[in-house]
Design an enzyme around this catalytic site. Structure first.
Site, PDB file in Angstrom:
ATOM      1  N   HIS A  34      45.336  31.155  43.463  1.00  0.00           N
ATOM      2  CA  HIS A  34      46.516  31.356  42.636  1.00  0.00           C
ATOM      3  C   HIS A  34      46.121  31.239  41.165  1.00  0.00           C
ATOM      4  O   HIS A  34      45.065  30.699  40.836  1.00  0.00           O
ATOM      5  CB  HIS A  34      47.551  30.250  42.873  1.00  0.00           C
ATOM      6  CG  HIS A  34      47.890  29.962  44.293  1.00  0.00           C
ATOM      7  ND1 HIS A  34      49.113  30.259  44.839  1.00  0.00           N
ATOM      8  CD2 HIS A  34      47.183  29.349  45.294  1.00  0.00           C
ATOM      9  CE1 HIS A  34      49.156  29.857  46.097  1.00  0.00           C
ATOM     10  NE2 HIS A  34      48.002  29.304  46.393  1.00  0.00           N
ATOM     11  N   TYR A  35      46.997  31.670  40.258  1.00  0.00           N
ATOM     12  CA  TYR A  35      46.969  31.122  38.912  1.00  0.00           C
ATOM     13  C   TYR A  35      48.196  30.234  38.747  1.00  0.00           C
ATOM     14  O   TYR A  35      49.193  30.373  39.460  1.00  0.00           O
ATOM     15  CB  TYR A  35      46.845  32.176  37.825  1.00  0.00           C
ATOM     16  CG  TYR A  35      47.973  33.165  37.590  1.00  0.00           C
ATOM     17  CD1 TYR A  35      49.332  32.833  37.711  1.00  0.00           C
ATOM     18  CD2 TYR A  35      47.678  34.458  37.176  1.00  0.00           C
ATOM     19  CE1 TYR A  35      50.336  33.733  37.450  1.00  0.00           C
ATOM     20  CE2 TYR A  35      48.687  35.377  36.917  1.00  0.00           C
ATOM     21  CZ  TYR A  35      50.004  35.003  37.061  1.00  0.00           C
ATOM     22  OH  TYR A  35      51.004  35.913  36.788  1.00  0.00           O
ATOM     23  N   THR A  36      48.108  29.307  37.785  1.00  0.00           N
ATOM     24  CA  THR A  36      49.176  28.329  37.631  1.00  0.00           C
ATOM     25  C   THR A  36      50.440  28.922  37.024  1.00  0.00           C
ATOM     26  O   THR A  36      51.550  28.489  37.323  1.00  0.00           O
ATOM     27  CB  THR A  36      48.710  27.153  36.765  1.00  0.00           C
ATOM     28  OG1 THR A  36      48.179  27.664  35.532  1.00  0.00           O
ATOM     29  CG2 THR A  36      47.645  26.336  37.486  1.00  0.00           C
ATOM     30  N   GLU A  99      44.585  26.431  42.808  1.00  0.00           N
ATOM     31  CA  GLU A  99      45.240  26.907  41.598  1.00  0.00           C
ATOM     32  C   GLU A  99      44.216  26.964  40.466  1.00  0.00           C
ATOM     33  O   GLU A  99      43.489  25.993  40.231  1.00  0.00           O
ATOM     34  CB  GLU A  99      46.379  25.962  41.192  1.00  0.00           C
ATOM     35  CG  GLU A  99      47.568  25.963  42.144  1.00  0.00           C
ATOM     36  CD  GLU A  99      48.579  27.029  41.797  1.00  0.00           C
ATOM     37  OE1 GLU A  99      48.354  27.793  40.838  1.00  0.00           O
ATOM     38  OE2 GLU A  99      49.617  27.087  42.501  1.00  0.00           O
ATOM     39  N   HIS A 141      46.946  35.085  46.201  1.00  0.00           N
ATOM     40  CA  HIS A 141      48.319  34.775  46.599  1.00  0.00           C
ATOM     41  C   HIS A 141      49.123  36.060  46.777  1.00  0.00           C
ATOM     42  O   HIS A 141      49.922  36.190  47.701  1.00  0.00           O
ATOM     43  CB  HIS A 141      48.948  33.882  45.527  1.00  0.00           C
ATOM     44  CG  HIS A 141      50.220  33.237  45.944  1.00  0.00           C
ATOM     45  ND1 HIS A 141      51.048  32.600  45.047  1.00  0.00           N
ATOM     46  CD2 HIS A 141      50.842  33.126  47.148  1.00  0.00           C
ATOM     47  CE1 HIS A 141      52.106  32.115  45.691  1.00  0.00           C
ATOM     48  NE2 HIS A 141      52.006  32.427  46.958  1.00  0.00           N
ATOM     49  N   ASP A 151      49.919  36.740  41.408  1.00  0.00           N
ATOM     50  CA  ASP A 151      48.749  35.961  40.999  1.00  0.00           C
ATOM     51  C   ASP A 151      47.639  36.017  42.061  1.00  0.00           C
ATOM     52  O   ASP A 151      47.921  36.230  43.235  1.00  0.00           O
ATOM     53  CB  ASP A 151      49.158  34.502  40.726  1.00  0.00           C
ATOM     54  CG  ASP A 151      49.812  33.807  41.919  1.00  0.00           C
ATOM     55  OD1 ASP A 151      50.797  34.336  42.459  1.00  0.00           O
ATOM     56  OD2 ASP A 151      49.337  32.726  42.301  1.00  0.00           O
TER      57      ASP A 151
END
Length: 254
Positions: A34-36, A99, A141, A151
């Protein structure tokens, strides 16, 4: 839980209360990246550890390459939400969630830092070796939740990870003209496209109708494997890249 020893030796521990047991005897077989999507890594870390948020991850990789583990790998972190891959719908129970600190599309979407990517590669390599996670099970994700999530996005350096032995990737076919499929199309070519996407793992129903759900899946595929143009249109480049990925799978997959 007051604390635990990190599963990855280079991680610091900050415990999130947002987790539970893995269900149905499932164990990690997917690494989900993921990215945050928050302005700073520190704000993301605080949110992932806040019981109000009801979200967490196993690991957070900060911009400077430092790594924080929030949930034991043996437990089910709450990171994936609704989604599917190869028929599995409880992605949280069969995955390790990572993440990567990046503000994402809502905040300018900067490039991922080199030292952050290096740290992520080392972490993924360690996890993949310990659980025998196959390269094609290192996912975005957005792969498991097309249309709902984007993401880690089209700037994420999947080719760099693949060169280091993490993830499944082929060189994208070049953009060029020719026949393409888009929303409103029907028939055998759409059926074949949906079948190939489903064979690779995407949650798409094989109907022969190119609907908005199929468009979202094609866009998710492009975001990961053909990021030069993410538009949900199955052009020749997209279809040839998908063919290449399927051909490059180990013979026992499928």
């Amino acid at each position: 839980m007051s604390g635990f020893l990190p599963d990855y030796a280079l991680a610091d521990v900050r415990v999130s209360p947002n987790f539970g047991p893995r269900r149905d005897g499932l164990r990690p077989e997917i690494i989900l990246i993921h990215y945050t999507g928050m302005e700073t890594g520190s704000s993301a870390e605080a949110w992932l550890c806040d019981p109000v948020s009801e979200v967490s991850c196993h690991y957070l990789v900060h911009e400077d390459g430092s790594i924080v583990q929030m949930v034991r790998e043996a437990d089910r972190a709450w990171h994936a939400g609704r989604g599917s891959w190869l028929g599995r719908t409880d992605i949280n129970s069969c995955s390790i969630g990572i993440e990567v600190a990046n503000p994402g599309h809502a905040y300018g979407y900067p490039d991922f830092a080199a030292r952050q990517v290096e740290a992520l590669i080392a972490l993924c390599r360690d996890i993949a070796e310990r659980y025998s996670i196959r390269p094609e099970r290192v996912l975005a994700h957005s792969d498991t939740a097309p249309g709902r999530k984007v993401d880690p996005g089209e700037k994420f350096p999947w080719a760099t990870l693949a060169a280091a032995g993490i993830g499944h990737f082929v060189k994208p076919a070049p953009l060029r003209g020719g026949r393409f499929l888009s929303v409103g199309e029907h028939g055998e070519p759409v059926d074949a496209l949906q079948s190939m996407l489903a064979l690779y793992g995407y949650g798409v129903e094989i109907t022969g109708a190119f609907d908005v759900t199929t468009e979202a899946v094609v866009a998710a595929f492009q975001r990961h494997f053909r990021p030069e143009r993410v538009d949900g249109v199955a052009d020749l480049s997209t279809i040839e890249t998908l063919h290449g990925l399927l051909a490059a799978l180990p013979p026992d997959v499928g």
